[in-house]
Enzyme design. Structure first.
Site, PDB file in Angstrom:
ATOM      1  N   HIS A   1      40.493  52.662  26.526  1.00  0.00           N
ATOM      2  CA  HIS A   1      39.790  52.649  27.530  1.00  0.00           C
ATOM      3  C   HIS A   1      38.329  53.259  27.160  1.00  0.00           C
ATOM      4  CE1 HIS A   1      43.713  51.963  28.891  1.00  0.00           C
ATOM      5  NE2 HIS A   1      43.371  51.851  30.271  1.00  0.00           N
TER       6      HIS A   1
ATOM      7  N   GLU B   1      42.126  39.616  34.981  1.00  0.00           N
ATOM      8  CA  GLU B   1      40.879  39.562  34.925  1.00  0.00           C
ATOM      9  C   GLU B   1      40.642  38.101  34.432  1.00  0.00           C
ATOM     10  OE1 GLU B   1      41.478  43.882  34.844  1.00  0.00           O
ATOM     11  OE2 GLU B   1      42.599  42.130  33.795  1.00  0.00           O
TER      12      GLU B   1
END
Length: 348
Positions: free
Chosen positions: A150, A81
């Site tokens: 998450h 990312e």
């Protein structure tokens, strides 16, 4: 206080659903349609992220886009990312309009320096010589039993950053209209979705359809209490609660913020002046949340209209557990919303 009322009226006058052809689409299909339309319209727009091309997207949002636009405009990346977010910011500063997909905004933490210290600040730090017309999009919040790492909600994190706009649609039509506006925006936009919403269906206008960023929507009119919310909380938590409340004769006005930076305080205050009571519902933890900010503005700009303290329904102040029974205790739910509404009506 910002005044969005004129902007909202202009939007409504030109985009009434009665004048548009409507089709039923899934949330993911509405996102895909928005991106595809903008890529056909503007050759500077491209999509980059993990699994967006060959795999058709981790959630099948970009299904078929590689076949139409080719590998130079629908670009698979490594699991990095920091790298592909940085490439996107550089591309935006050089005149392109990237859409950067994070598989989840939990993974955007790896790239948060690029988002905050580069994308959000490049215009100010360059004295207006460079801007970053870039969209960072992907799911936020919990998606079931994915445990703490998450399941975070990053709306207030990014909304706390000057230079960013933060958009969180609650239904397929808003997803299409807001994403098209985000792609055309000259500022960096954080566009937050939900893994739990990709299969949701709704009526979506055909063809050119844009919703201005920073304009809330009165999803339902009422007279007894205002509920303010955004994102997946609305269809999954707020609407079931409203159904229960209306069985007891309680009339709820529902405001969907749609964006949390900027926030359309004008529409919220206008509703409060009618109902005199307000409950704010969001999935994030309570400290320094969007609900905190909205509650502050209500007491600052509409104190004399309040007949009860503003109530909030948020997640409990803990990382999200894995066990289903504990998840149920931590997250907001319709029962807690019903209880909060009754508390501001002094019916408990």
């Amino acid at each position: 206080m910002p005044n969005f009322e004129g902007l909202y009226e202009d939007f409504q006058a030109g985009h009434t659903t009665e004048t548009l052809n409507m089709r039923e689409l899934q949330f993911r299909e509405a996102l895909r349609e928005a991106m595809s339309e903008e890529m056909r319209r503007d050759p500077r727009v491209f999509l980059m992220g993990e699994e967006v091309a060959e795999y058709n997207g981790a959630y099948k949002v970009s299904q078929g886009m590689l076949d139409e636009f080719g590998p130079e405009r629908v670009i698979d990346t490594p699991i990095a990312e920091l790298g592909f977010a940085g490439i996107g910011v550089g591309a935006a500063a050089n005149g392109l309009r990237p859409i950067i997909e994070f598989m989840t905004f939990n993974f955007s933490l790896v790239a948060i320096d690029q988002v905050i210290n580069s994308a959000a600040k490049i215009y100010e730090m360059s004295g207006g010589q460079y801007n970053a017309p870039i969209v960072f999009r992907g799911p936020t919040g919990n998606a079931g039993q994915l445990a703490a790492q998450h399941s975070s909600n990053f709306e207030s994190w990014y909304a706390n950053t000057p230079g960013l706009k933060v958009v969180i649609p609650s239904n397929p039509a808003d997803a299409k209209g807001l994403l098209k506006s985000a792609i055309r925006d000259n500022d960096p936009v954080i566009f937050m979705e939900s893994e739990q919403m990709y299969g949701d269906k709704g009526q979506v206008p055909d063809g050119e359809y844009l919703i201005p960023i920073g304009v809330a929507d009165v999803k339902k009119e009422g007279k007894d209490v205002t509920i303010v919310s955004f994102g997946k909380v609305i269809p999954r938590i707020v609407m079931p609660a409203i159904e229960e409340l209306e069985k007891e004769g309680i009339s709820v006005e529902l405001i969907d913020l749609r964006s949390v930076r900027p926030i359309d305080y004008g529409t919220v205050v206008k509703s409060l002046k009618k109902t005199n009571r307000c409950v704010i519902v969001e999935e994030a933890a309570p400290l320094a949340s969007i609900s905190s900010e909205v509650a502050y503005h209500l007491q600052r700009y509409a104190f004399d209209y309040l007949d009860a303290p503003v109530a909030r329904v948020t997640s409990r102040d803990v990382p999200l557990p894995y066990a289903p029974t504990l998840i149920e205790e931590v997250l907001p739910n319709p029962k807690r919303v019903v209880s909060a509404v009754k508390s501001v009506l002094y019916r408990n």
